[in-house]
Design a protein around this motif. Sequence first.
Motif, PDB file in Angstrom:
ATOM      1  N   VAL A  20     -36.950  27.699  18.788  1.00 28.96           N
ATOM      2  CA  VAL A  20     -36.450  29.716  18.197  1.00 28.96           C
ATOM      3  C   VAL A  20     -37.280  30.763  19.641  1.00 28.96           C
ATOM      4  O   VAL A  20     -36.564  31.802  20.262  1.00 28.96           O
ATOM      5  N   GLY A  21     -38.731  30.836  19.397  1.00 25.70           N
ATOM      6  CA  GLY A  21     -38.947  31.978  20.117  1.00 25.70           C
ATOM      7  C   GLY A  21     -39.494  31.865  21.456  1.00 25.70           C
ATOM      8  O   GLY A  21     -39.158  32.922  22.471  1.00 25.70           O
ATOM      9  N   LEU A  22     -38.985  30.220  22.232  1.00 25.40           N
ATOM     10  CA  LEU A  22     -38.898  29.910  23.779  1.00 25.40           C
ATOM     11  C   LEU A  22     -36.888  30.685  23.551  1.00 25.40           C
ATOM     12  O   LEU A  22     -37.125  32.044  24.909  1.00 25.40           O
ATOM     13  N   ALA A  23     -36.248  30.309  23.229  1.00 21.62           N
ATOM     14  CA  ALA A  23     -34.579  30.291  23.774  1.00 21.62           C
ATOM     15  C   ALA A  23     -35.189  32.540  23.347  1.00 21.62           C
ATOM     16  O   ALA A  23     -34.223  32.561  24.345  1.00 21.62           O
ATOM     17  N   GLY A  24     -35.443  33.104  22.403  1.00 20.49           N
ATOM     18  CA  GLY A  24     -35.699  34.375  22.666  1.00 20.49           C
ATOM     19  C   GLY A  24     -36.542  34.979  24.096  1.00 20.49           C
ATOM     20  O   GLY A  24     -35.928  35.606  24.806  1.00 20.49           O
ATOM     21  N   LEU A  25     -37.528  34.085  23.836  1.00 18.35           N
ATOM     22  CA  LEU A  25     -38.042  34.276  25.514  1.00 18.35           C
ATOM     23  C   LEU A  25     -37.516  33.869  27.067  1.00 18.35           C
ATOM     24  O   LEU A  25     -36.857  34.976  27.912  1.00 18.35           O
ATOM     25  N   LEU A  26     -36.762  33.130  27.334  1.00 17.21           N
ATOM     26  CA  LEU A  26     -36.126  32.596  27.777  1.00 17.21           C
ATOM     27  C   LEU A  26     -34.933  34.351  28.212  1.00 17.21           C
ATOM     28  O   LEU A  26     -34.412  34.624  28.725  1.00 17.21           O
ATOM     29  N   GLY A  27     -33.887  34.948  27.430  1.00 17.11           N
ATOM     30  CA  GLY A  27     -33.128  35.721  27.151  1.00 17.11           C
ATOM     31  C   GLY A  27     -33.969  37.187  27.444  1.00 17.11           C
ATOM     32  O   GLY A  27     -33.276  38.062  27.940  1.00 17.11           O
ATOM     33  N   VAL A  73     -28.100  31.616  17.770  1.00 19.30           N
ATOM     34  CA  VAL A  73     -28.225  30.427  18.402  1.00 19.30           C
ATOM     35  C   VAL A  73     -28.697  29.477  18.286  1.00 19.30           C
ATOM     36  O   VAL A  73     -28.304  27.757  17.607  1.00 19.30           O
ATOM     37  N   TRP A  74     -30.285  29.488  18.526  1.00  8.24           N
ATOM     38  CA  TRP A  74     -30.766  28.345  18.425  1.00  8.24           C
ATOM     39  C   TRP A  74     -30.899  27.845  16.692  1.00  8.24           C
ATOM     40  O   TRP A  74     -30.589  26.763  16.406  1.00  8.24           O
ATOM     41  N   SER A  75     -31.391  28.453  16.098  1.00  9.30           N
ATOM     42  CA  SER A  75     -31.270  28.767  14.623  1.00  9.30           C
ATOM     43  C   SER A  75     -30.122  27.929  14.059  1.00  9.30           C
ATOM     44  O   SER A  75     -30.313  26.674  13.470  1.00  9.30           O
ATOM     45  N   LEU A  76     -29.041  28.448  14.053  1.00  6.23           N
ATOM     46  CA  LEU A  76     -27.627  27.748  13.625  1.00  6.23           C
ATOM     47  C   LEU A  76     -26.920  26.423  14.196  1.00  6.23           C
ATOM     48  O   LEU A  76     -26.730  25.119  13.354  1.00  6.23           O
ATOM     49  N   LEU A  77     -27.438  26.004  15.739  1.00 14.24           N
ATOM     50  CA  LEU A  77     -27.200  24.952  16.645  1.00 14.24           C
ATOM     51  C   LEU A  77     -27.940  23.917  16.513  1.00 14.24           C
ATOM     52  O   LEU A  77     -27.281  22.575  16.464  1.00 14.24           O
ATOM     53  N   VAL A  78     -29.454  24.330  16.591  1.00  9.29           N
ATOM     54  CA  VAL A  78     -30.380  22.961  17.100  1.00  9.29           C
ATOM     55  C   VAL A  78     -31.050  23.268  15.309  1.00  9.29           C
ATOM     56  O   VAL A  78     -31.238  21.532  15.197  1.00  9.29           O
ATOM     57  N   ASP A  79     -31.275  24.219  15.630  1.00 10.36           N
ATOM     58  CA  ASP A  79     -32.204  23.687  13.833  1.00 10.36           C
ATOM     59  C   ASP A  79     -31.586  23.938  12.416  1.00 10.36           C
ATOM     60  O   ASP A  79     -31.980  23.487  11.345  1.00 10.36           O
ATOM     61  N   LYS A  80     -30.320  24.041  12.764  1.00 13.00           N
ATOM     62  CA  LYS A  80     -29.384  24.862  11.635  1.00 13.00           C
ATOM     63  C   LYS A  80     -29.729  25.074  10.019  1.00 13.00           C
ATOM     64  O   LYS A  80     -30.256  24.696   9.366  1.00 13.00           O
ATOM     65  N   THR A  81     -30.491  25.952  10.290  1.00 14.80           N
ATOM     66  CA  THR A  81     -31.259  26.342   9.028  1.00 14.80           C
ATOM     67  C   THR A  81     -30.225  27.170   8.199  1.00 14.80           C
ATOM     68  O   THR A  81     -30.453  27.169   6.773  1.00 14.80           O
ATOM     69  N   HIS A  82     -29.166  27.505   8.383  1.00 16.11           N
ATOM     70  CA  HIS A  82     -28.487  27.811   7.548  1.00 16.11           C
ATOM     71  C   HIS A  82     -27.503  26.316   6.821  1.00 16.11           C
ATOM     72  O   HIS A  82     -27.447  26.395   5.310  1.00 16.11           O
TER      73      HIS A  82
END
Length: 452
Positions: A20-27, A73-82
């Motif tokens: 999650v944090g790495l995705a935000g860092l890249l953005g 996007v990472w949280s929803l598609l990869v971690d599926k937090t929802h």
Amino acid sequence: MTKQSQVQGGPPPSDVSAGVGLAGLLGLFAWILFCRTFPMISQWLGFDGPHQVLSGPHAALTAMLFTSVPMIVWSLLVDKTHRRASTGIDWGLKRPVADILDISIVKIAGLWATWAGLAALYALCRWYWNGSYLFAMDVLKTAAIPLFVLSVPYVIWLDRFMVEPRDHAWHFGAMLIGREPYDAYEVKKHWRAWIIKGFFGAFMISILPGGFQQVVEADLPAMMGDPVQIGMVLIALLFLIDVQIGTVGYLVTLRPLDSHIRSGNPFVAGWLAALICYPPFVWGVIGNGDVLSYEHNVAGWSHWFGGHPVLLWAWAGLLVFLTAIYAWATVAFGIRFSNLTYRGVLTNGPYRFTRHPAYLSKNLFWWCSVMPFLVTNGSMTDAVRNTFFLLCVNAIYFWRAKTEEAHLLGEDAKYREYHTWMEQHGTITARIGKLTRAIRRRPVVAVAEPAE
């Protein structure tokens, strides 16, 4: 301990993945690169007008978009937090709108009244209308109407799937309307969460532009060979990462992302220890404040090591390293960073080494950068005072850490497991614990009193 932690020999699994944090860092890096290279991009595209880097406050605000969207996007598609039970959502419910409309109206009334109350506090408190806070107030004023409007469909939509739609906001709304019984404890939990968001959210927005401008406008070729300048711009970049991701954490508290505030710290001591470290309280207390001033007649590391290139490079590297730990601690939180809240348990990243990596690295940074024991006027009194008061600041952060632990220990069995594991296996925490226990077990030597 859980089966997973027993098998792996590690702490319990973290509620936040490293991705999650790495995705935000890249953005964020992508947006910074775009802003720095905008003159070349605008020339290539044939834009008219001056070709300058994008370093203004609106560019800093836009950086939040580039930081938050990849994390969402990472949280929803990869971690599926929802799909986590901890969200309080069951997507199989799909209640008709008519079945939950009364509940949603009460909840919306509670939310709107809360936001109106926060707006009144902003209007009353003078410090919000000076300096960098003016930017935060402009942002919040602009966001107010869209927030009020969009809250209606969002609340109604979410209540259709909530296992228990009568949450903290509903209890506050029920108290205001006076039509249904409410739980006063839930109302307190509601206000703790929103005071935290209101206080810290405004502060974080206010400090976005300064660091962003410094990083985007940095003249890297001119700094080559200067360890002080290179060190300072790298430190500014790391603080920018901390502020950008931290601000997203305060603002994006949504149940489908499992990033909602589950509880605010209920201890008065916790609030006192945290608030004293932030404006407006910090202005008169810590650092250059009149109470705990530890920067009286100091010059800092670059002054004392001046003329010694090897020491300057080494010390710059040390300060960058400490700041990197501090920023890493925020990145590890992803979209769940905020003070005084329980939003799940974090056990990966730097939190495998110590329970409080940000506090530890921040306090070590102050000692190494300020060097309060070295003063320009040669006064031993100033050196002793500076040293003593920085130790007092260290004690405040130790106090903060203990109140945060008390909050989390009372909220989640997973945190209690993590706390125990760190006491035994944490690279730093375990060693500090052993040292503390050894000091406490040290035998007291009895001294015989002379007979009269």
